[in-house]
Scaffold this motif. Structure first.
Motif, PDB file in Angstrom:
ATOM      1  N   LEU A   1       0.831  -1.198   0.000  1.00  0.00           N
ATOM      2  CA  LEU A   1       0.000   0.000   0.000  1.00  0.00           C
ATOM      3  C   LEU A   1       0.866   1.249   0.000  1.00  0.00           C
ATOM      4  CD1 LEU A   1      -2.679  -1.223   2.569  1.00  0.00           C
ATOM      5  CD2 LEU A   1      -2.805  -1.255   0.064  1.00  0.00           C
ATOM      6  N   LEU A   2       1.759   1.356   0.972  1.00  0.00           N
ATOM      7  CA  LEU A   2       2.641   2.519   1.109  1.00  0.00           C
ATOM      8  C   LEU A   2       3.943   2.081   1.767  1.00  0.00           C
ATOM      9  CD1 LEU A   2       0.035   4.982   2.666  1.00  0.00           C
ATOM     10  CD2 LEU A   2       0.978   5.161   0.359  1.00  0.00           C
ATOM     11  N   HIS A   3       5.012   2.836   1.510  1.00  0.00           N
ATOM     12  CA  HIS A   3       6.247   2.543   2.235  1.00  0.00           C
ATOM     13  C   HIS A   3       7.210   3.715   2.202  1.00  0.00           C
ATOM     14  CE1 HIS A   3       9.002   1.927  -1.204  1.00  0.00           C
ATOM     15  NE2 HIS A   3       7.899   1.561  -1.829  1.00  0.00           N
ATOM     16  N   THR A   4       8.011   3.773   3.239  1.00  0.00           N
ATOM     17  CA  THR A   4       9.192   4.617   3.335  1.00  0.00           C
ATOM     18  C   THR A   4      10.319   3.677   3.746  1.00  0.00           C
ATOM     19  OG1 THR A   4       8.990   5.128   5.687  1.00  0.00           O
ATOM     20  CG2 THR A   4       7.786   6.571   4.155  1.00  0.00           C
ATOM     21  N   ASP A   5      11.512   4.198   3.967  1.00  0.00           N
ATOM     22  CA  ASP A   5      12.594   3.345   4.455  1.00  0.00           C
ATOM     23  C   ASP A   5      12.294   2.809   5.853  1.00  0.00           C
ATOM     24  OD1 ASP A   5      14.016   3.716   2.133  1.00  0.00           O
ATOM     25  OD2 ASP A   5      15.361   5.235   2.984  1.00  0.00           O
ATOM     26  N   GLU A   6      11.556   3.580   6.632  1.00  0.00           N
ATOM     27  CA  GLU A   6      11.307   3.219   8.030  1.00  0.00           C
ATOM     28  C   GLU A   6      10.066   2.372   8.248  1.00  0.00           C
ATOM     29  OE1 GLU A   6      11.438   6.541   7.061  1.00  0.00           O
ATOM     30  OE2 GLU A   6      13.536   6.900   7.545  1.00  0.00           O
ATOM     31  N   LEU A   7       9.085   2.429   7.340  1.00  0.00           N
ATOM     32  CA  LEU A   7       7.792   1.801   7.586  1.00  0.00           C
ATOM     33  C   LEU A   7       7.158   1.347   6.274  1.00  0.00           C
ATOM     34  CD1 LEU A   7       5.581   1.256   9.781  1.00  0.00           C
ATOM     35  CD2 LEU A   7       4.673   3.518   9.239  1.00  0.00           C
ATOM     36  N   MET A   8       6.461   0.210   6.335  1.00  0.00           N
ATOM     37  CA  MET A   8       5.761  -0.305   5.161  1.00  0.00           C
ATOM     38  C   MET A   8       4.393  -0.830   5.587  1.00  0.00           C
ATOM     39  SD  MET A   8       6.900  -3.447   2.650  1.00  0.00           S
ATOM     40  CE  MET A   8       7.808  -2.490   1.443  1.00  0.00           C
ATOM     41  N   MET A   9       3.365  -0.568   4.762  1.00  0.00           N
ATOM     42  CA  MET A   9       2.021  -1.088   4.996  1.00  0.00           C
ATOM     43  C   MET A   9       1.652  -1.985   3.812  1.00  0.00           C
ATOM     44  SD  MET A   9      -1.575   0.917   5.624  1.00  0.00           S
ATOM     45  CE  MET A   9      -0.954   1.744   7.067  1.00  0.00           C
ATOM     46  N   VAL A  10       1.235  -3.231   4.136  1.00  0.00           N
ATOM     47  CA  VAL A  10       0.965  -4.234   3.120  1.00  0.00           C
ATOM     48  C   VAL A  10      -0.375  -4.903   3.418  1.00  0.00           C
ATOM     49  CG1 VAL A  10       1.815  -6.356   2.041  1.00  0.00           C
ATOM     50  CG2 VAL A  10       3.451  -4.672   2.917  1.00  0.00           C
ATOM     51  N   GLU A  11      -1.178  -5.114   2.384  1.00  0.00           N
ATOM     52  CA  GLU A  11      -2.444  -5.832   2.528  1.00  0.00           C
ATOM     53  C   GLU A  11      -2.267  -7.259   2.018  1.00  0.00           C
ATOM     54  OE1 GLU A  11      -7.141  -5.310   1.322  1.00  0.00           O
ATOM     55  OE2 GLU A  11      -5.631  -4.161   0.229  1.00  0.00           O
TER      56      GLU A  11
ATOM     57  N   VAL B   1       4.061  -8.695  16.253  1.00  0.00           N
ATOM     58  CA  VAL B   1       5.096  -9.717  16.186  1.00  0.00           C
ATOM     59  C   VAL B   1       6.440  -9.045  16.432  1.00  0.00           C
ATOM     60  CG1 VAL B   1       6.181 -11.496  14.767  1.00  0.00           C
ATOM     61  CG2 VAL B   1       3.739 -10.975  14.462  1.00  0.00           C
ATOM     62  N   PRO B   2       7.079  -9.357  17.544  1.00  0.00           N
ATOM     63  CA  PRO B   2       8.412  -8.799  17.786  1.00  0.00           C
ATOM     64  C   PRO B   2       9.432  -9.324  16.762  1.00  0.00           C
ATOM     65  CG  PRO B   2       7.433  -9.618  19.819  1.00  0.00           C
ATOM     66  CD  PRO B   2       6.581 -10.119  18.685  1.00  0.00           C
ATOM     67  N   SER B   3      10.522  -8.643  16.641  1.00  0.00           N
ATOM     68  CA  SER B   3      11.598  -9.009  15.731  1.00  0.00           C
ATOM     69  C   SER B   3      12.046 -10.454  15.966  1.00  0.00           C
ATOM     70  CB  SER B   3      12.771  -8.043  15.952  1.00  0.00           C
ATOM     71  OG  SER B   3      13.853  -8.375  15.126  1.00  0.00           O
TER      72      SER B   3
ATOM     73  N   THR C   1       8.354  -2.452  10.311  1.00  0.00           N
ATOM     74  CA  THR C   1       9.431  -1.493  10.498  1.00  0.00           C
ATOM     75  C   THR C   1      10.717  -2.244  10.761  1.00  0.00           C
ATOM     76  OG1 THR C   1      10.183   0.485  11.669  1.00  0.00           O
ATOM     77  CG2 THR C   1       8.961  -1.120  12.979  1.00  0.00           C
ATOM     78  N   PRO C   2      11.800  -1.937  10.016  1.00  0.00           N
ATOM     79  CA  PRO C   2      11.793  -1.066   8.835  1.00  0.00           C
ATOM     80  C   PRO C   2      11.037  -1.745   7.689  1.00  0.00           C
ATOM     81  CG  PRO C   2      13.915  -2.167   9.044  1.00  0.00           C
ATOM     82  CD  PRO C   2      13.115  -2.547  10.258  1.00  0.00           C
ATOM     83  N   HIS C   3      11.014  -1.098   6.530  1.00  0.00           N
ATOM     84  CA  HIS C   3      10.269  -1.659   5.399  1.00  0.00           C
ATOM     85  C   HIS C   3      10.850  -3.003   4.974  1.00  0.00           C
ATOM     86  CE1 HIS C   3      13.600  -0.018   2.969  1.00  0.00           C
ATOM     87  NE2 HIS C   3      13.231  -0.892   2.065  1.00  0.00           N
ATOM     88  N   ARG C   4      10.056  -3.809   4.299  1.00  0.00           N
ATOM     89  CA  ARG C   4      10.474  -5.124   3.809  1.00  0.00           C
ATOM     90  C   ARG C   4      11.078  -4.963   2.409  1.00  0.00           C
ATOM     91  NH1 ARG C   4       8.123  -9.931   6.114  1.00  0.00           N
ATOM     92  NH2 ARG C   4       9.456 -10.867   4.524  1.00  0.00           N
ATOM     93  N   ALA C   5      12.374  -4.807   2.341  1.00  0.00           N
ATOM     94  CA  ALA C   5      13.049  -4.655   1.055  1.00  0.00           C
ATOM     95  C   ALA C   5      12.810  -5.872   0.163  1.00  0.00           C
ATOM     96  CB  ALA C   5      14.549  -4.421   1.272  1.00  0.00           C
ATOM     97  N   ASP C   6      12.651  -7.058   0.776  1.00  0.00           N
ATOM     98  CA  ASP C   6      12.406  -8.274  -0.009  1.00  0.00           C
ATOM     99  C   ASP C   6      11.071  -8.208  -0.747  1.00  0.00           C
ATOM    100  OD1 ASP C   6      11.413  -8.449   2.718  1.00  0.00           O
ATOM    101  OD2 ASP C   6      10.977 -10.564   2.395  1.00  0.00           O
ATOM    102  N   PHE C   7      10.110  -7.454  -0.255  1.00  0.00           N
ATOM    103  CA  PHE C   7       8.830  -7.302  -0.939  1.00  0.00           C
ATOM    104  C   PHE C   7       8.960  -6.366  -2.152  1.00  0.00           C
ATOM    105  CE2 PHE C   7       5.726  -8.216   2.831  1.00  0.00           C
ATOM    106  CZ  PHE C   7       6.232  -9.508   2.920  1.00  0.00           C
TER     107      PHE C   7
END
Length: 109
Positions: free
Chosen positions: A24-34, A80-82, A101-107
């Motif tokens: 949905l949205l992402h920055t380096d620090e945060l990503m939102m995924v449906e 879910v903790p790290s 957090t941080p964003h999922r670069a693999d996605f």
């Protein structure tokens, strides 16, 4: 940087087994995924270094985080903790909205 997302934007990625996701949205620090699941769809147990917060947008899910399992319905949420192993089973068709957090670069690859 994209600031707003509309419900009909974004391409779905087929994950197999009746599961799919779209960023949905992402920055380096945060990503939102449906994530969308058919009934019986499984999010196989896995772990990652990202902290994850998830909101059940639709449906019912059996959610396991570490050694805890709970059935959650629309409006419920979990964190879910790290590096903690977690997974879900869709007890009915449903959707999860996950933040990482941080964003999922693999996605993004």
């Amino acid at each position: 940087m994209k600031i707003f997302a509309r419900k009909d934007e974004g391409d779905w990625t087929d994950l197999g087994g009746g599961n799919r996701r779209r960023i949905l949205l992402h920055t380096d620090e945060l990503m939102m995924v449906e994530f969308a699941f058919d009934e019986g769809g499984v999010g196989a147990p896995h772990s990652h270094p990202h902290v994850q917060a998830s909101y059940v947008a639709e449906g019912r899910f059996e959610v396991t985080v570490g050694d805890r399992t709970n059935v959650l319905s629309a409006g419920d949420s979990f964190i879910v903790p790290s590096n903690v192993v977690h997974g879900v089973v869709a007890l009915e068709e449903g959707r999860l909205v996950d933040s990482f957090t941080p964003h999922r670069a693999d996605f993004l690859a």
